[in-house]
Design a protein around this motif. Structure first.
Motif, PDB file in Angstrom:
ATOM      1  N   VAL A  42       0.806  -1.228   0.000  1.00 33.82           N
ATOM      2  CA  VAL A  42       0.000   0.000   0.000  1.00 33.82           C
ATOM      3  C   VAL A  42       0.838   1.277   0.000  1.00 33.82           C
ATOM      4  N   SER A  43       2.131   1.164   0.266  1.00 29.40           N
ATOM      5  CA  SER A  43       2.987   2.353   0.302  1.00 29.40           C
ATOM      6  C   SER A  43       3.092   2.965  -1.110  1.00 29.40           C
ATOM      7  N   PRO A  44       3.337   4.263  -1.222  1.00 31.90           N
ATOM      8  CA  PRO A  44       3.687   5.200  -0.153  1.00 31.90           C
ATOM      9  C   PRO A  44       2.507   5.989   0.407  1.00 31.90           C
ATOM     10  N   SER A  45       1.296   5.768  -0.106  1.00 27.41           N
ATOM     11  CA  SER A  45       0.179   6.615   0.319  1.00 27.41           C
ATOM     12  C   SER A  45      -0.956   5.865   1.005  1.00 27.41           C
ATOM     13  N   GLY A  46      -0.808   4.543   1.201  1.00 24.98           N
ATOM     14  CA  GLY A  46      -1.845   3.758   1.855  1.00 24.98           C
ATOM     15  C   GLY A  46      -1.539   3.507   3.310  1.00 24.98           C
ATOM     16  N   HIS A  47      -2.368   2.658   3.947  1.00 27.05           N
ATOM     17  CA  HIS A  47      -2.172   2.414   5.367  1.00 27.05           C
ATOM     18  C   HIS A  47      -2.645   1.015   5.752  1.00 27.05           C
ATOM     19  N   VAL A  48      -1.950   0.451   6.738  1.00 28.48           N
ATOM     20  CA  VAL A  48      -2.280  -0.855   7.300  1.00 28.48           C
ATOM     21  C   VAL A  48      -2.720  -0.676   8.746  1.00 28.48           C
ATOM     22  N   HIS A  49      -3.828  -1.311   9.106  1.00 28.36           N
ATOM     23  CA  HIS A  49      -4.234  -1.405  10.504  1.00 28.36           C
ATOM     24  C   HIS A  49      -3.999  -2.851  10.932  1.00 28.36           C
ATOM     25  N   ALA A  50      -3.090  -3.038  11.879  1.00 27.33           N
ATOM     26  CA  ALA A  50      -2.700  -4.385  12.309  1.00 27.33           C
ATOM     27  C   ALA A  50      -3.112  -4.607  13.758  1.00 27.33           C
ATOM     28  N   PHE A  51      -3.657  -5.789  14.034  1.00 31.74           N
ATOM     29  CA  PHE A  51      -4.218  -6.101  15.343  1.00 31.74           C
ATOM     30  C   PHE A  51      -3.551  -7.337  15.950  1.00 31.74           C
ATOM     31  N   ASP A  52      -3.410  -7.329  17.269  1.00 38.27           N
ATOM     32  CA  ASP A  52      -3.008  -8.534  17.994  1.00 38.27           C
ATOM     33  C   ASP A  52      -3.278  -8.318  19.481  1.00 38.27           C
ATOM     34  N   ILE A  53      -3.663  -9.386  20.165  1.00 34.52           N
ATOM     35  CA  ILE A  53      -3.955  -9.279  21.597  1.00 34.52           C
ATOM     36  C   ILE A  53      -2.698  -9.407  22.443  1.00 34.52           C
ATOM     37  N   GLN A  54      -1.583  -9.849  21.841  1.00 32.80           N
ATOM     38  CA  GLN A  54      -0.349 -10.054  22.592  1.00 32.80           C
ATOM     39  C   GLN A  54       0.611  -8.875  22.414  1.00 32.80           C
ATOM     40  N   GLY A  55       1.033  -8.311  23.543  1.00 34.20           N
ATOM     41  CA  GLY A  55       2.008  -7.239  23.483  1.00 34.20           C
ATOM     42  C   GLY A  55       3.299  -7.665  22.819  1.00 34.20           C
ATOM     43  N   GLU A  56       3.668  -8.928  23.023  1.00 35.11           N
ATOM     44  CA  GLU A  56       4.889  -9.464  22.409  1.00 35.11           C
ATOM     45  C   GLU A  56       4.810  -9.389  20.887  1.00 35.11           C
ATOM     46  N   ALA A  57       3.629  -9.672  20.342  1.00 30.50           N
ATOM     47  CA  ALA A  57       3.440  -9.616  18.890  1.00 30.50           C
ATOM     48  C   ALA A  57       3.516  -8.174  18.385  1.00 30.50           C
ATOM     49  N   ILE A  58       2.903  -7.261  19.107  1.00 31.57           N
ATOM     50  CA  ILE A  58       2.941  -5.851  18.720  1.00 31.57           C
ATOM     51  C   ILE A  58       4.379  -5.350  18.702  1.00 31.57           C
ATOM     52  N   GLN A  59       5.157  -5.721  19.711  1.00 27.35           N
ATOM     53  CA  GLN A  59       6.551  -5.284  19.788  1.00 27.35           C
ATOM     54  C   GLN A  59       7.387  -5.880  18.657  1.00 27.35           C
ATOM     55  N   ALA A  60       7.173  -7.177  18.391  1.00 29.80           N
ATOM     56  CA  ALA A  60       7.939  -7.839  17.330  1.00 29.80           C
ATOM     57  C   ALA A  60       7.612  -7.240  15.962  1.00 29.80           C
ATOM     58  N   LEU A  65       8.939  -3.683  11.300  1.00 29.92           N
ATOM     59  CA  LEU A  65       8.550  -2.557  10.452  1.00 29.92           C
ATOM     60  C   LEU A  65       9.586  -1.438  10.517  1.00 29.92           C
ATOM     61  N   LYS A  66      10.079  -1.177  11.715  1.00 26.22           N
ATOM     62  CA  LYS A  66      11.092  -0.135  11.898  1.00 26.22           C
ATOM     63  C   LYS A  66      12.359  -0.488  11.130  1.00 26.22           C
ATOM     64  N   LYS A  67      12.768  -1.735  11.219  1.00 28.67           N
ATOM     65  CA  LYS A  67      13.984  -2.188  10.543  1.00 28.67           C
ATOM     66  C   LYS A  67      13.859  -2.046   9.036  1.00 28.67           C
ATOM     67  N   GLU A  68      12.635  -2.270   8.503  1.00 30.96           N
ATOM     68  CA  GLU A  68      12.411  -2.210   7.058  1.00 30.96           C
ATOM     69  C   GLU A  68      11.871  -0.852   6.603  1.00 30.96           C
ATOM     70  N   SER A  69      11.878   0.125   7.533  1.00 29.40           N
ATOM     71  CA  SER A  69      11.414   1.495   7.237  1.00 29.40           C
ATOM     72  C   SER A  69       9.978   1.505   6.705  1.00 29.40           C
ATOM     73  N   LEU A  70       9.121   0.685   7.319  1.00 29.91           N
ATOM     74  CA  LEU A  70       7.718   0.586   6.912  1.00 29.91           C
ATOM     75  C   LEU A  70       6.760   1.034   8.013  1.00 29.91           C
ATOM     76  N   ASP A  71       7.300   1.441   9.155  1.00 29.50           N
ATOM     77  CA  ASP A  71       6.452   1.743  10.315  1.00 29.50           C
ATOM     78  C   ASP A  71       5.511   2.914  10.090  1.00 29.50           C
ATOM     79  N   SER A  72       5.848   3.834   9.202  1.00 30.38           N
ATOM     80  CA  SER A  72       4.986   5.001   8.980  1.00 30.38           C
ATOM     81  C   SER A  72       3.700   4.642   8.235  1.00 30.38           C
ATOM     82  N   TYR A  73       3.653   3.452   7.663  1.00 29.45           N
ATOM     83  CA  TYR A  73       2.473   3.030   6.912  1.00 29.45           C
ATOM     84  C   TYR A  73       1.523   2.175   7.743  1.00 29.45           C
TER      85      TYR A  73
END
Length: 211
Positions: A42-60, A65-73
């Protein structure tokens, strides 16, 4: 030709429907594999909404995403995927072009924490009811672990309850395998007139609340 495995097939289906600028849902972000794939789509102008109940999953997922420079999307939601339709604005919901689930447990973590049949079926119904016709709701079903069979039974029971005049269901699976490989169920609403689907949303919402 090599027949793709379940996740590869799910990604192929996403690629057929998603374009830069779209809004998409990763209902189970896990370690971020699908989230990163969707963010790139969806980049560079789209957006992803990602869900998970585990904090560990959100952190991972955030780390990947940060490592691949995708976190802004991506917006990460530390809550159950069945809440997606209420978390998104009306405009965002109207613009959703695909949603994907990877059922089961977070790879490399506690296998006792798994997606539940009640929340998964409620989420699938909510997405079908809320999002526009033609939006694929793609479910990768893992059933070779404790709890997996009951969730498989629940999602297949839901598929059987839907009316073919309202929702099409596609199954993709590799058969006659030694183990129990995951397979894909894809749901697609055909039109806006879906009274039976609306009734099922109400019925399953009560089940989800109890579960």
């Amino acid at each position: 030709m090599t027949l793709p495995k379940a996740v590869a097939f799910a990604h192929w289906m996403i690629a057929q429907n998603v374009r830069p600028g779209d809004t998409v849902i990763d209902a189970t972000c896990g370690n971020g594999g699908d989230t990163a794939f969707l963010a790139e789509a969806v980049s560079p102008s789209g957006h992803v909404h990602a869900f998970d109940i585990q904090g560990e999953a959100i952190q991972a997922t955030y780390a990947r995403l940060k490592k691949e420079s995708l976190d802004s999307y991506v917006t990460l939601h530390h809550c159950s995927h069945e809440r997606a339709a209420s978390v998104l604005t009306k405009m965002e919901s109207t613009g959703v072009r695909a949603a994907v689930f990877n059922l089961g447990y977070l790879p490399g973590s506690d296998k006792q924490i798994v997606t539940s049949a009640s929340s998964t079926t409620a989420a699938v119904l909510s997405y079908l009811h809320t999002f526009s016709p033609g939006v694929p709701v793609i479910v990768v079903v893992y059933h070779g672990h404790p709890g997996g069979k009951s969730e498989r039974t629940a999602i297949e029971h839901l598929a059987a309850e839907l009316l073919e005049q309202e929702v099409r269901v596609l199954r993709y699976s590799l058969e006659f395998q030694e183990k129990a490989p995951p397979y894909v169920l894809t749901f697609e609403k055909i039109g806006e007139d879906t009274p039976h689907l609306s009734e099922l949303v109400q019925a399953y919402s009560h089940i989800s609340t109890k579960g």
